[in-house]
Structure formats: structure tokens, C-alpha cells
Design a protein around this motif. Structure first.
Motif, PDB file in Angstrom:
ATOM      1  N   LEU A  78       0.798  -1.219   0.000  1.00  0.00           N
ATOM      2  CA  LEU A  78       0.000   0.000   0.000  1.00  0.00           C
ATOM      3  C   LEU A  78       0.841   1.284   0.000  1.00  0.00           C
ATOM      4  N   PRO A  79       1.935   1.332   0.763  1.00  0.00           N
ATOM      5  CA  PRO A  79       2.759   2.554   0.711  1.00  0.00           C
ATOM      6  C   PRO A  79       3.284   2.884  -0.683  1.00  0.00           C
ATOM      7  N   LYS A  80       3.422   1.863  -1.533  1.00  0.00           N
ATOM      8  CA  LYS A  80       3.953   2.092  -2.871  1.00  0.00           C
ATOM      9  C   LYS A  80       2.944   2.794  -3.776  1.00  0.00           C
ATOM     10  N   VAL A  81       1.647   2.708  -3.439  1.00  0.00           N
ATOM     11  CA  VAL A  81       0.620   3.327  -4.284  1.00  0.00           C
ATOM     12  C   VAL A  81      -0.016   4.537  -3.605  1.00  0.00           C
ATOM     13  N   ASP A  82       0.427   4.848  -2.401  1.00  0.00           N
ATOM     14  CA  ASP A  82      -0.107   6.008  -1.686  1.00  0.00           C
ATOM     15  C   ASP A  82       0.394   7.294  -2.349  1.00  0.00           C
ATOM     16  N   PRO A  83      -0.506   8.224  -2.675  1.00  0.00           N
ATOM     17  CA  PRO A  83      -0.070   9.500  -3.255  1.00  0.00           C
ATOM     18  C   PRO A  83       0.923  10.255  -2.372  1.00  0.00           C
ATOM     19  N   ARG A  84       0.922   9.939  -1.073  1.00  0.00           N
ATOM     20  CA  ARG A  84       1.861  10.590  -0.154  1.00  0.00           C
ATOM     21  C   ARG A  84       2.940   9.610   0.304  1.00  0.00           C
ATOM     22  N   LYS A  85       3.370   8.757  -0.620  1.00  0.00           N
ATOM     23  CA  LYS A  85       4.310   7.693  -0.269  1.00  0.00           C
ATOM     24  C   LYS A  85       5.651   8.223   0.242  1.00  0.00           C
TER      25      LYS A  85
ATOM     26  N   SER B 212       1.269  12.130   7.537  1.00  0.00           N
ATOM     27  CA  SER B 212       0.051  12.152   6.730  1.00  0.00           C
ATOM     28  C   SER B 212       0.121  11.147   5.576  1.00  0.00           C
ATOM     29  N   ASN B 213      -0.896  10.290   5.493  1.00  0.00           N
ATOM     30  CA  ASN B 213      -1.001   9.304   4.419  1.00  0.00           C
ATOM     31  C   ASN B 213      -2.457   8.880   4.299  1.00  0.00           C
ATOM     32  N   PHE B 214      -2.747   8.032   3.309  1.00  0.00           N
ATOM     33  CA  PHE B 214      -4.137   7.673   3.042  1.00  0.00           C
ATOM     34  C   PHE B 214      -4.536   6.296   3.575  1.00  0.00           C
ATOM     35  N   PHE B 215      -3.624   5.583   4.268  1.00  0.00           N
ATOM     36  CA  PHE B 215      -3.924   4.210   4.626  1.00  0.00           C
ATOM     37  C   PHE B 215      -3.828   3.885   6.118  1.00  0.00           C
ATOM     38  N   ILE B 216      -3.081   4.654   6.880  1.00  0.00           N
ATOM     39  CA  ILE B 216      -2.918   4.322   8.292  1.00  0.00           C
ATOM     40  C   ILE B 216      -2.989   5.591   9.130  1.00  0.00           C
ATOM     41  N   GLY B 217      -3.676   5.510  10.276  1.00  0.00           N
ATOM     42  CA  GLY B 217      -3.818   6.676  11.136  1.00  0.00           C
ATOM     43  C   GLY B 217      -5.253   7.185  11.163  1.00  0.00           C
ATOM     44  N   ILE B 218      -5.443   8.370  11.728  1.00  0.00           N
ATOM     45  CA  ILE B 218      -6.763   9.003  11.818  1.00  0.00           C
ATOM     46  C   ILE B 218      -6.993   9.778  10.523  1.00  0.00           C
TER      47      ILE B 218
END
Length: 210
Positions: A66-73, A136-142
Motif C-alpha cells: 500500500l505505501p507504494k501506491v499512496d499519493p503521499r508515499k 500524513s497518508n491515506f492508509f494508516i492513522g486518523i
């Protein structure tokens, strides 16, 4: 490659445990328990094996790719250590749950009902401890509309949420030793707070910064 050794070892050991235990398992085995420790969910041993192992494998693969496809990788390099610790902690808890489930199915007296809040509490405390380091990312956290639109809101929300998760997890662990009638209200209260409070807090922070 070193970061993959521990998760792959846990998955490999769990596969081995299932293979060794499989001939001794009943055709229908318990896979879910209530807070009283009474089994209320069953599955064939084949389905139980594939579903529980599948969850661990899918989780591991997801956290790797998932980190590889995150726009904020690019942000992941700032919290890669925390990211791996969170992944290993969650996989470790799933590993322990699987081993306890196998032991219970074989015939060992395992207090599953008491262990549930303890396991969830440990996850919450680990998440709370490392949450402030997550960027900040789109897959983990609030991930709310307001944290994703402002790095400052993200940072402050995760600092506050880390305390909520940590102490919520501690309360869950203590609930393991509380009367059964207390466990359900405690679990639902803590889970509700950890979901709702950071969401509302991030909105209030965003509105204040407008």
C-alpha cells in the motif's frame, strides 16, 4: 530485507502449527467467543485454517504494497520504523490468537473470553504509543477530511488520539480482571471513544484554523 524476517517468520511458524495440529482438530472448531468465554461461532477446520492464515497474509501484503501506491508515499520514510512496529505488533497478536485457538480446539483449557480484552488492549496501547510518529497518508492513522487537508491538524489530532488509544488500551487490559458484567460496557465505551473523539477533535481543530 531485515524488516520482512519477523512477519514472514510468524506466518511460516503459524502455517507449521496448523499443519501439525490439523489431524487433531475436530471437523467443526470454535473460532469466536463471547466475553463469558463461551464459543458462539464455528467453522470447519479447513475453512478456519484458510481464513485465519489468509487474514495474516493479506494484512502483511497490504502493509508492504500500500505505501507504494499512496499519493503521499514519500512521507512513509519519516515513520518507517513505527510503521513496521505497528505491522509486527498486529501480526504478533493475530499469531497468538491463532495459537490459542488451535490449543483450545485440540482440547486445552484456554480462557479465550478473558484474553480477548487483553489482546485488544495491547493493540490499542501499541497504536497509541507510535501514533504521534505517523505522517500524513491515506492508509494508516486518523484519516478524516480535516486531517488529510492539513498537516497541522493531522499532527495535533494524532497526538491527542495517541493518549486516548494508550489509556483506552490500559483500561481494556484492566477490564480483563473485572467482573464479566463490566467487560462489555468497558469495551464498547473505549472503542466508541477511540473512534468518535479523534474524529470530532480533528473537525474542531480544522474549524479553529480557518
Amino acid at each position: 530485507m531485515k524488516k520482512h524476517v519477523l512477519p514472514l517468520t510468524m506466518i511460516g511458524l503459524l502455517i507449521l502449527a496448523w499443519i501439525l495440529a490439523f489431524p487433531k482438530l475436530p471437523e467443526q472448531m470454535p473460532i469466536h467467543w463471547d466475553v463469558n468465554g463461551e464459543a458462539n461461532g464455528f467453522a470447519s477446520k479447513l475453512n478456519a485454517m484458510f481464513s485465519t492464515l489468509g487474514i495474516m497474509v493479506i494484512l502483511y501484503l497490504s502493509m508492504v504494497f500500500l505505501p507504494k501506491v499512496d499519493p503521499r508515499k514519500t512521507n512513509y520514510k519519516y515513520f518507517s520504523k513505527s510503521y513496521n512496529i505497528i505491522l509486527n505488533a498486529i501480526l504478533g497478536v493475530l499469531f497468538v490468537i491463532n495459537i490459542l485457538m488451535l490449543a483450545n480446539a485440540i482440547g486445552y483449557d484456554v480462557p479465550i473470553g478473558s484474553i480477548g480484552p487483553l489482546v485488544v488492549g495491547i493493540i490499542f496501547m501499541i497504536l497509541g504509543n507510535y501514533m504521534p510518529q505517523v505522517r500524513s497518508n491515506f492508509f494508516i492513522g486518523i484519516r478524516t477530511p480535516w486531517t488529510l487537508s492539513s498537516d497541522e491538524v493531522w499532527k495535533k489530532t494524532h497526538r491527542a488520539a495517541s493518549k486516548i488509544f494508550f489509556f483506552g488500551g490500559l483500561v481494556m487490559i484492566l477490564a480483563t480482571f473485572a467482573p464479566v458484567s463490566w467487560k462489555v460496557p468497558v469495551l464498547f465505551t473505549v472503542i466508541a471513544l477511540t473512534i468518535v473523539a479523534p474524529y470530532i477533535y480533528s473537525y474542531l481543530l480544522f474549524k479553529r484554523n480557518l
